[in-house]
Motif scaffolding. Sequence first.
Motif, PDB file in Angstrom:
ATOM      1  N   ALA A 188      15.715   0.201   3.197  1.00 57.10           N
ATOM      2  CA  ALA A 188      14.587  -0.646   3.779  1.00 57.10           C
ATOM      3  C   ALA A 188      15.251  -0.788   5.377  1.00 57.10           C
ATOM      4  CB  ALA A 188      14.653  -2.260   3.163  1.00 57.10           C
ATOM      5  N   GLY A 189      14.131  -0.708   6.138  1.00 57.95           N
ATOM      6  CA  GLY A 189      14.169  -0.908   7.597  1.00 57.95           C
ATOM      7  C   GLY A 189      14.274  -2.643   7.895  1.00 57.95           C
ATOM      8  N   LEU A 190      14.626  -2.844   9.032  1.00 58.57           N
ATOM      9  CA  LEU A 190      14.697  -4.040   9.650  1.00 58.57           C
ATOM     10  C   LEU A 190      13.278  -4.733   9.744  1.00 58.57           C
ATOM     11  CD1 LEU A 190      17.291  -4.089  12.523  1.00 58.57           C
ATOM     12  CD2 LEU A 190      17.692  -4.829   9.994  1.00 58.57           C
ATOM     13  N   PRO A 191      12.956  -5.979   9.672  1.00 57.37           N
ATOM     14  CA  PRO A 191      11.630  -6.414   9.995  1.00 57.37           C
ATOM     15  C   PRO A 191      11.057  -5.818  11.156  1.00 57.37           C
ATOM     16  CG  PRO A 191      12.993  -8.209   9.358  1.00 57.37           C
ATOM     17  CD  PRO A 191      13.769  -7.269   9.355  1.00 57.37           C
ATOM     18  N   SER A 192       9.745  -5.658  11.450  1.00 61.64           N
ATOM     19  CA  SER A 192       9.352  -5.137  12.699  1.00 61.64           C
ATOM     20  C   SER A 192       9.152  -6.101  13.729  1.00 61.64           C
ATOM     21  CB  SER A 192       8.316  -4.113  12.082  1.00 61.64           C
ATOM     22  OG  SER A 192       7.082  -4.619  11.903  1.00 61.64           O
ATOM     23  N   VAL A 193      10.203  -6.565  14.098  1.00 64.12           N
ATOM     24  CA  VAL A 193      10.223  -7.373  15.402  1.00 64.12           C
ATOM     25  C   VAL A 193      10.710  -6.194  16.334  1.00 64.12           C
ATOM     26  CG1 VAL A 193      10.617  -9.886  14.856  1.00 64.12           C
ATOM     27  CG2 VAL A 193      12.400  -8.209  14.825  1.00 64.12           C
ATOM     28  N   ALA A 194      11.025  -4.966  15.774  1.00 62.88           N
ATOM     29  CA  ALA A 194      11.784  -4.013  16.660  1.00 62.88           C
ATOM     30  C   ALA A 194      11.224  -3.669  17.751  1.00 62.88           C
ATOM     31  CB  ALA A 194      11.953  -2.831  15.696  1.00 62.88           C
ATOM     32  N   ASP A 213       1.001  -1.115  -0.110  1.00 64.30           N
ATOM     33  CA  ASP A 213      -0.017   0.025   0.080  1.00 64.30           C
ATOM     34  C   ASP A 213       0.813   1.278  -0.041  1.00 64.30           C
ATOM     35  OD1 ASP A 213      -1.641   2.240   0.728  1.00 64.30           O
ATOM     36  OD2 ASP A 213      -2.867   1.361   2.071  1.00 64.30           O
ATOM     37  N   VAL A 214       1.027   1.733  -1.082  1.00 63.98           N
ATOM     38  CA  VAL A 214       1.862   3.018  -1.166  1.00 63.98           C
ATOM     39  C   VAL A 214       1.697   4.026  -0.231  1.00 63.98           C
ATOM     40  CG1 VAL A 214       2.584   4.668  -2.837  1.00 63.98           C
ATOM     41  CG2 VAL A 214       2.112   2.533  -3.755  1.00 63.98           C
ATOM     42  N   ALA A 215       0.437   4.400   0.244  1.00 65.71           N
ATOM     43  CA  ALA A 215       0.231   5.548   1.245  1.00 65.71           C
ATOM     44  C   ALA A 215       0.641   4.981   2.518  1.00 65.71           C
ATOM     45  CB  ALA A 215      -1.326   5.510   1.239  1.00 65.71           C
ATOM     46  N   LEU A 216       0.898   3.781   2.658  1.00 65.44           N
ATOM     47  CA  LEU A 216       1.498   3.484   4.266  1.00 65.44           C
ATOM     48  C   LEU A 216       2.824   3.319   4.064  1.00 65.44           C
ATOM     49  CD1 LEU A 216      -0.907   0.393   5.598  1.00 65.44           C
ATOM     50  CD2 LEU A 216      -0.395   2.813   6.476  1.00 65.44           C
ATOM     51  N   GLN A 217       3.453   3.171   3.000  1.00 66.20           N
ATOM     52  CA  GLN A 217       5.018   2.806   3.080  1.00 66.20           C
ATOM     53  C   GLN A 217       5.978   3.760   3.544  1.00 66.20           C
ATOM     54  OE1 GLN A 217       5.664   2.352  -1.139  1.00 66.20           O
ATOM     55  NE2 GLN A 217       4.887   0.215  -1.172  1.00 66.20           N
ATOM     56  N   PRO A 218       5.550   5.129   3.691  1.00 63.89           N
ATOM     57  CA  PRO A 218       6.374   5.987   4.724  1.00 63.89           C
ATOM     58  C   PRO A 218       6.164   5.429   6.047  1.00 63.89           C
ATOM     59  CG  PRO A 218       5.149   7.273   2.992  1.00 63.89           C
ATOM     60  CD  PRO A 218       4.474   5.940   2.995  1.00 63.89           C
ATOM     61  N   PHE A 219       5.229   4.969   6.481  1.00 64.88           N
ATOM     62  CA  PHE A 219       5.091   4.616   7.704  1.00 64.88           C
ATOM     63  C   PHE A 219       5.535   3.089   8.241  1.00 64.88           C
ATOM     64  CE2 PHE A 219       2.125   7.779   6.167  1.00 64.88           C
ATOM     65  CZ  PHE A 219       2.680   9.012   7.206  1.00 64.88           C
ATOM     66  N   ALA A 220       6.288   2.319   7.264  1.00 67.50           N
ATOM     67  CA  ALA A 220       6.292   0.935   7.129  1.00 67.50           C
ATOM     68  C   ALA A 220       7.811   0.791   7.039  1.00 67.50           C
ATOM     69  CB  ALA A 220       5.603   0.225   6.240  1.00 67.50           C
ATOM     70  N   THR A 221       8.442  -0.417   7.209  1.00 68.06           N
ATOM     71  CA  THR A 221       9.810  -0.862   7.118  1.00 68.06           C
ATOM     72  C   THR A 221      10.303  -0.765   5.554  1.00 68.06           C
ATOM     73  OG1 THR A 221       9.260  -3.017   7.257  1.00 68.06           O
ATOM     74  CG2 THR A 221       9.823  -1.890   9.115  1.00 68.06           C
TER      75      THR A 221
END
Length: 315
Positions: free
Chosen positions: A276-282, A122-130
């Motif tokens: 890319a960020g780390l998988p969100s097990v953060a 979902d392109v709209a969510l990507q800034p708020f994702a990993t």
Amino acid sequence: MLNSSQECGVFDGSFLENTADIHVNLRASLLENGRVLPPPVTDAPVIRAGSFPDVAAAVLFEGLNSRGLGVVQFDEALSNERFVELGHLLGVAMPETDPSVQAFVEADTILNLVSAHSRTTDVALQPFATNSLSLHSESSGRPPSEQPRYIVLMCCDPGDNATAAQTVLIPMAEVRSRLTAEHSAILSATRYRNSVRGPMLLRTVDGRNVFSFRDFQSARLDWTHHGDAADEASVNEALRALLASMYQPAGTAGVHWTRGLLVIIDNTFSFHGRTAGLPSVAKHHRHLKRLRIRGAPDPASATMQLHEAPSRAGT
Ligand SMILES: O=C(O)CCC(=O)C(=O)O
Ligand SMILES: [Fe+2]
């Protein structure tokens, strides 16, 4: 046979990337492979948040004037109030009106970029994702007067790893220097078809080469060409050359975020994106605050404003 629009030197076409295009591998290697890029600045001055704006503003404006980038390391993240005040020194902050981001907006103009979602299409969510974010200039389809001049980013929390989710920067001058004169001429006469009031993909501002362009990755880009390109394939070849140049590793930097680090990007000097960020097990998420500033046309006039700003030292 020429169709009627070609006869008057204007024609439409569409660009779709091929998996074999050079930039597709370069992009994956830059944004997806966990590469740690050199930071854009290694000597960012450390400044007490409480001494803002006097010391920090001078450093920021000097960087913006000389290379379109301002970087300072505050000892503590600025409060929303002071962050907004810093924006006022640069110009007018643009309200975040997009309904899809309202949950992340504070004080009308601050966008909280919190990577709370795992990877999404979902392109709209990507800034708020990993997800990584492909290279772009901000609001590339809008008329220049409606594009932000400055993107102000401040780190509240780097997340579990400061070199995952680096903000990537590549100077537009560097990208332009790798293009042929012919490709540049084509890009200077091509714009997004849907942005009737939008600028050409490449234009000159104060003698500098400025791009308004986003890498739409696998999405189709419809364009209109107003120049002398021979045909649709020639325009698409120039777009491929542009993308290949944007993702060449030479000249690319990555911000290694730490709490209190503040970076101002001049949207007419550099493309930006994100690894890319780390998988969100953060345990805790990466969190940047962002302002978009419709700037004074020239940072020198912002400096004037600085001298008129009341001192906040020691408060
Ligand atoms: O999250 C980032 O590092 C950059 C996001 C971005 O492109 C933006 O806020 O304009
Ligand atoms: Fe952006």
